[in-house]
Design a protein around this motif. Structure first.
Motif, mmCIF file in Angstrom:
data_model
loop_
_atom_site.group_PDB
_atom_site.id
_atom_site.type_symbol
_atom_site.label_atom_id
_atom_site.label_comp_id
_atom_site.label_asym_id
_atom_site.label_seq_id
_atom_site.Cartn_x
_atom_site.Cartn_y
_atom_site.Cartn_z
ATOM 1 N N ALA A 96 -33.207 9.666 -19.264
ATOM 2 C CA ALA A 96 -34.496 10.052 -18.270
ATOM 3 C C ALA A 96 -34.175 11.618 -17.968
ATOM 4 O O ALA A 96 -35.118 12.110 -17.370
ATOM 5 N N ALA A 97 -33.161 11.931 -17.947
ATOM 6 C CA ALA A 97 -32.514 13.261 -17.494
ATOM 7 C C ALA A 97 -32.412 13.993 -18.638
ATOM 8 O O ALA A 97 -31.561 15.020 -18.485
ATOM 9 N N ASN A 98 -32.781 13.975 -19.882
ATOM 10 C CA ASN A 98 -32.888 14.909 -20.656
ATOM 11 C C ASN A 98 -33.512 15.989 -20.624
ATOM 12 O O ASN A 98 -34.859 15.940 -20.619
ATOM 13 N N PRO A 99 -32.989 17.158 -20.322
ATOM 14 C CA PRO A 99 -33.554 18.503 -19.963
ATOM 15 C C PRO A 99 -34.825 18.971 -21.065
ATOM 16 O O PRO A 99 -35.857 19.686 -20.834
ATOM 17 N N VAL A 100 -34.282 18.728 -22.419
ATOM 18 C CA VAL A 100 -35.319 19.300 -23.186
ATOM 19 C C VAL A 100 -36.355 18.232 -23.676
ATOM 20 O O VAL A 100 -37.472 18.864 -23.739
ATOM 21 N N GLU A 120 -40.261 19.260 -23.088
ATOM 22 C CA GLU A 120 -41.248 18.978 -24.064
ATOM 23 C C GLU A 120 -42.488 18.100 -23.459
ATOM 24 O O GLU A 120 -43.587 18.203 -23.713
ATOM 25 N N SER A 121 -42.167 17.083 -22.534
ATOM 26 C CA SER A 121 -42.885 16.310 -21.859
ATOM 27 C C SER A 121 -43.913 17.387 -20.756
ATOM 28 O O SER A 121 -45.009 16.984 -20.759
ATOM 29 N N ALA A 122 -43.393 18.406 -20.359
ATOM 30 C CA ALA A 122 -43.994 19.222 -19.695
ATOM 31 C C ALA A 122 -44.938 20.111 -20.386
ATOM 32 O O ALA A 122 -46.241 20.337 -20.021
ATOM 33 N N LEU A 123 -44.382 20.475 -21.837
ATOM 34 C CA LEU A 123 -45.415 21.048 -22.477
ATOM 35 C C LEU A 123 -46.843 20.109 -23.143
ATOM 36 O O LEU A 123 -47.783 20.699 -23.526
ATOM 37 N N ILE A 124 -46.384 18.796 -23.276
ATOM 38 C CA ILE A 124 -47.537 18.086 -23.473
ATOM 39 C C ILE A 124 -48.449 17.725 -22.541
ATOM 40 O O ILE A 124 -49.509 17.907 -22.788
ATOM 41 N N ALA A 125 -47.996 17.652 -21.272
ATOM 42 C CA ALA A 125 -48.991 17.686 -20.167
ATOM 43 C C ALA A 125 -49.787 19.036 -20.156
ATOM 44 O O ALA A 125 -51.049 18.975 -19.588
ATOM 45 N N LEU A 126 -49.270 19.936 -20.282
ATOM 46 C CA LEU A 126 -49.911 21.370 -20.175
ATOM 47 C C LEU A 126 -50.856 21.368 -21.220
ATOM 48 O O LEU A 126 -51.924 21.846 -20.695
ATOM 49 N N GLY A 127 -50.561 20.868 -22.269
ATOM 50 C CA GLY A 127 -51.513 20.755 -23.579
ATOM 51 C C GLY A 127 -52.791 19.740 -23.200
ATOM 52 O O GLY A 127 -53.843 20.261 -23.530
ATOM 53 N N LEU A 168 -41.521 19.887 -15.646
ATOM 54 C CA LEU A 168 -40.431 21.170 -15.960
ATOM 55 C C LEU A 168 -39.413 21.128 -14.752
ATOM 56 O O LEU A 168 -38.130 21.535 -14.979
ATOM 57 N N GLN A 169 -39.797 20.822 -13.583
ATOM 58 C CA GLN A 169 -38.751 20.783 -12.257
ATOM 59 C C GLN A 169 -37.722 19.743 -12.648
ATOM 60 O O GLN A 169 -36.434 19.923 -12.584
ATOM 61 N N MET A 170 -38.032 18.428 -13.140
ATOM 62 C CA MET A 170 -37.184 17.595 -13.571
ATOM 63 C C MET A 170 -36.172 18.098 -14.456
ATOM 64 O O MET A 170 -34.838 17.889 -14.718
ATOM 65 N N GLY A 171 -36.572 18.757 -15.621
ATOM 66 C CA GLY A 171 -35.821 19.210 -16.714
ATOM 67 C C GLY A 171 -34.972 20.545 -16.359
ATOM 68 O O GLY A 171 -33.830 20.634 -16.727
ATOM 69 N N ILE A 172 -35.413 21.508 -15.509
ATOM 70 C CA ILE A 172 -34.675 22.077 -14.796
ATOM 71 C C ILE A 172 -33.382 21.899 -14.049
ATOM 72 O O ILE A 172 -32.213 22.250 -14.232
ATOM 73 N N ALA A 173 -33.899 20.792 -13.192
ATOM 74 C CA ALA A 173 -32.738 20.260 -12.475
ATOM 75 C C ALA A 173 -31.718 19.701 -13.186
ATOM 76 O O ALA A 173 -30.416 19.423 -12.858
ATOM 77 N N ALA A 174 -32.098 18.991 -14.163
ATOM 78 C CA ALA A 174 -31.266 18.142 -15.139
ATOM 79 C C ALA A 174 -30.458 19.094 -16.200
ATOM 80 O O ALA A 174 -29.578 18.956 -17.140
ATOM 81 N N SER A 175 -30.742 20.610 -16.341
ATOM 82 C CA SER A 175 -30.343 21.668 -17.454
ATOM 83 C C SER A 175 -28.980 21.945 -17.039
ATOM 84 O O SER A 175 -28.582 22.254 -15.926
ATOM 85 N N PRO A 176 -27.885 22.049 -18.057
ATOM 86 C CA PRO A 176 -26.778 22.645 -17.990
ATOM 87 C C PRO A 176 -26.981 24.290 -17.728
ATOM 88 O O PRO A 176 -28.016 24.717 -17.806
ATOM 89 N N ASN A 177 -25.787 24.805 -17.651
ATOM 90 C CA ASN A 177 -25.989 26.394 -17.601
ATOM 91 C C ASN A 177 -25.121 26.675 -18.694
ATOM 92 O O ASN A 177 -23.940 26.364 -18.959
ATOM 93 N N PRO A 178 -25.722 27.431 -19.950
ATOM 94 C CA PRO A 178 -26.976 28.046 -19.714
ATOM 95 C C PRO A 178 -27.928 27.136 -20.066
ATOM 96 O O PRO A 178 -27.971 26.287 -20.779
ATOM 97 N N MET A 179 -29.288 27.401 -19.539
ATOM 98 C CA MET A 179 -30.235 26.474 -19.751
ATOM 99 C C MET A 179 -31.084 26.630 -21.260
ATOM 100 O O MET A 179 -31.114 27.375 -21.844
#
Length: 706
Positions: A89-93, A97-104, A115-126
């Motif tokens: 559930a916390a896979n950032p990529v 992609e879920s954000a891009l689907i919702a956007l479409g 996207l916010q969930m993806g950013i919060a789960a992202s490693p550094n670098p994003m």
């Protein structure tokens, strides 16, 4: 570029391939090369084959989803992404992609949340997919008109990709646009907190996720902190900013209005309220109906004859002006005037100028419809427009049909709008004088007596004495003041506050305050004559970048009068800048004369200044001066870099050349170019949108207006 064991996993796990996908290294390298070679279908087929040997691997599934999205197979991509999120559930990529689907699918709030969930789960670098989702959502927000939320995403993107030209260009365009309210262009420091605040460390901890764009987490932290320290203004200010960037405007409005209720300076209260109004669609629930009323025509020839009266003026027929796409266009088009059109504009006063009450279209008889007149009119003008029709042509019309609503607009916008019909010989400087007078009348007389939703349906005059509505009224006035950027507005808002018995917006002495710390909404109130040279130069750059034209003009004038800056600034460029922000074209030409004198003294080319004057001469409808400047440019500057292209653009906009470089023929002129005639545009209908002149936009931005 070939993958190595220490490359990051494409699934965004934050691990190196050696530690999570070592058995797939060769296959992932092949996938990478296929993607670089733009072999999308082949790559997709290869991934599908690999999944029989390596089922459920996130690095393959997220890449598969990316390819499906690029190929427009959104439903398949969603199934793949949902499968990944079901187990991780916390896979950032996958979240990106879920954000891009919702956007479409048009679900912008859902896209931002994913996207916010993806950013919060992202490693550094994003991961690149997350960064790409930030860019896509930012650009989509611009397209749907949510500029404040878009600016937040673009600022985040610029911090992640500081060299990305597209992002920087978008930011520059938004900041340079006078259509974007100045209050939206402020770049706040979310991490600024009083050094002596006992809750300082709690605040910094709460807001820390925002450093990498995890605004939702930071906003939730700040909301919790706000319950513990409800009087901490910086908490509510930061919370409002984050909620705005998240697109949660309702919560941002609540935070801003709570901030305005705290023990903060009057300027902070007013700016918070003004920002809340700009975000609040309900600020414009008081609206004016735009109506259509149809009349059957009993004798169309007699009707046309009757409409030759000076209280009706013929206008060009718009072929698209049909009630049905399948019916023929109207035969005739008119505007109805509230008084007879004057025969000359010479010596015309504001009270003599006829106002347009409504627009009339005449449709001939059709197979299934009788001839009819359709009148489009705003409700406040309905009775007067009907009266003019009755007086002019009652015998040629049948009874009026039912009122049909065709739209609406905010009452405040209506109060500040007007349509004029000016005689074609009205001198251009007289037109400017009339517009200045009418603008002043609209601001000081019409707007104060107009009911506004933000004031609970009261008028500004009624709200003025009510202490509970004072901040809201001052916020509404600030929005108007920052919307009208023309120098000719002068002190009208000082007078408005005085008439409504409201506190004045006093001049600001900088003292030791850095100019960068002055909010953009107050920049025009700074006493620039008592500011040091460095601060003046920095302020000029800031005002220019944000299109803060009221402040910019004052700053430039202060620089030009400063002896200590002579020889250190480009005076020709500064005078040219004054000419660009000046709405009085006569004064603008005087600035250009001063700019040329400064350029000659510095031995600089005057080509761009001459081109600027050429455009002004076209706008003023002065054919002899236009021809003089054109000949000068062709004789002295034609070979200079960029001049030919700029000159062509001006001539195309003037209608003198076609885009492919051919002269436009005028009647009886053979191959000669038709020069713009005197006061060429003076006979058109004047509105606030047209008063700025060709190529310029309206000064007024109204939230919720279409």
């Amino acid at each position: 570029m070939a993958l190595d064991p220490y490359s990051p996993c494409p699934a965004g796990t934050g691990k190196k391939l050696k530690f999570c996908c070592a058995d797939l290294l060769g296959e992932l390298d092949k996938i990478q090369r296929m993607l670089e070679g733009d072999q999308r279908l082949a790559c997709l087929e290869y991934i599908e084959k690999l999944q029989t040997r390596f089922p459920g691997r996130a690095c393959l599934l997220t890449t598969q989803a990316q390819l499906l999205l690029e190929l427009g197979r959104t439903d398949e991509a969603k199934r793949v992404v949902d499968g990944v999120l079901a187990t991780a559930a916390a896979n950032p990529v996958a979240l990106a992609e879920s954000a891009l689907i919702a956007l479409g699918q048009g679900d912008v709030p859902g896209a931002i949340e994913a996207l916010q969930m993806g950013i919060a789960a992202s490693p550094n670098p994003m991961p690149a997919t997350v960064v790409d989702a930030i860019a896509s959502i930012g650009e989509s927000l611009i397209a749907v008109g949510d500029v404040p939320t878009a600016l937040g995403h673009l600022l985040l993107l610029a911090s992640l990709l500081p060299q990305d030209e597209r992002t920087l260009t978008l930011l520059m365009r938004l900041n340079a646009s006078p259509q974007v309210p100045l209050l939206f262009k402020e770049e706040p420091d979310l991490f600024e907190v009083p050094a002596d605040a006992p809750w300082r460390e709690q605040f910094l901890t709460a807001v820390d996720p925002a450093r990498r764009g995890a605004w939702r987490a930071a906003a939730d932290n700040l909301a919790a902190l706000g319950e513990k320290v409800p009087e901490a203004a910086v908490v509510w200010h930061s919370l409002a900013i984050l909620q705005t960037w998240l697109g949660d405007h309702q919560r941002a409005i609540e935070a801003l209005r709570y901030l305005a209720s705290l023990d903060v300076s009057r300027d902070e209260q007013v700016e918070a309220e003004a920002l809340a109004q700009l975000l609040d669609a309900d600020s414009n629930t008081e609206r004016i109906d735009l109506l259509m009323v149809a009349y059957p025509i009993t004798n169309i020839d007699e009707l046309i004859e009757k409409l030759s009266d000076r209280r009706a003026a013929s206008t060009p027929v718009d072929p698209a002006a049909c009630t049905d796409q399948n019916e023929p266009p109207p035969r005739h088009s008119y505007v109805l005037l509230d008084r007879p059109a004057p025969r000359t504009g010479a010596g015309l006063t504001r009270d003599d100028v006829p106002n347009v009450l409504g627009h009339v279209l005449i449709f001939g008889r059709q197979t299934d419809r009788e001839a009819r007149l359709e009148m489009s009119v705003a409700r406040p003008n309905l009775a007067a427009a009907k009266a003019v029709l009755a007086e002019l042509c009652a015998a040629q019309l049948g009874p009026a049909g039912e009122e049909e609503k065709r739209g609406d607009l905010p009452s405040g916008q209506w109060a500040l709008s007007w349509n004029w019909r000016l005689p074609e010989d009205t001198p251009v400087d007289q037109v400017h004088k009339l517009l200045v007078e009418q603008r002043r009348y609209a601001i000081l007389q019409r707007w104060p007596t107009t009911p506004l939703a933000v004031l609970g349906g009261k008028t500004p005059q009624q709200a003025g004495p009510d202490a509970r509505l004072q901040s809201r009224l001052l916020g509404a006035i600030l929005i108007l003041e920052l919307s009208f950027q023309e120098p000719s507005v002068g002190d009208v808002f000082v007078e408005l506050r005085r008439r409504l018995e409201l506190p004045a917006a006093t001049p600001i002495e900088l003292g030791t305050t850095p100019v960068e710390r002055v909010p953009l909404a107050r920049l025009h109130r700074v006493d620039w004559q008592h500011v040091d040279d460095e601060s003046l130069i920095n302020a000029n750059s800031r005002a220019l970048f944000t299109a803060a034209q009221l402040a910019l003009r004052k700053i430039v004038l202060a620089i030009l009068t400063r002896d200590s800056l002579k020889g250190k600034v480009n005076r020709a460029q500064l005078y040219g800048l004054l000419a660009r922000v000046e709405d009085d074209t006569s004064q603008a030409i005087q600035y250009l004369d001063q700019a040329r004198a400064a350029a000659d003294e510095a031995k600089q080319s005057t080509a761009m200044l001459d081109l600027q004057e050429l455009a002004l001469r076209m706008e003023r409808g002065e054919p002899e001066e236009f021809g003089r400047v054109l000949s000068h440019i062709q004789m002295h500057h034609a070979r200079e870099p960029g001049v030919a292209q700029a000159l062509m653009q001006i001539l195309v906009e003037a209608g003198l050349m076609t885009p492919d470089g051919r002269p436009v023929r005028g009647p009886g002129q053979g191959e000669a170019m038709a020069a713009p005639g005197p006061a060429a545009d003076a006979g058109k209908i004047w509105t606030p949108e047209s008063e700025a002149g060709p190529g310029k936009k309206s000064a007024l931005w109204v939230p919720g207006a279409e």
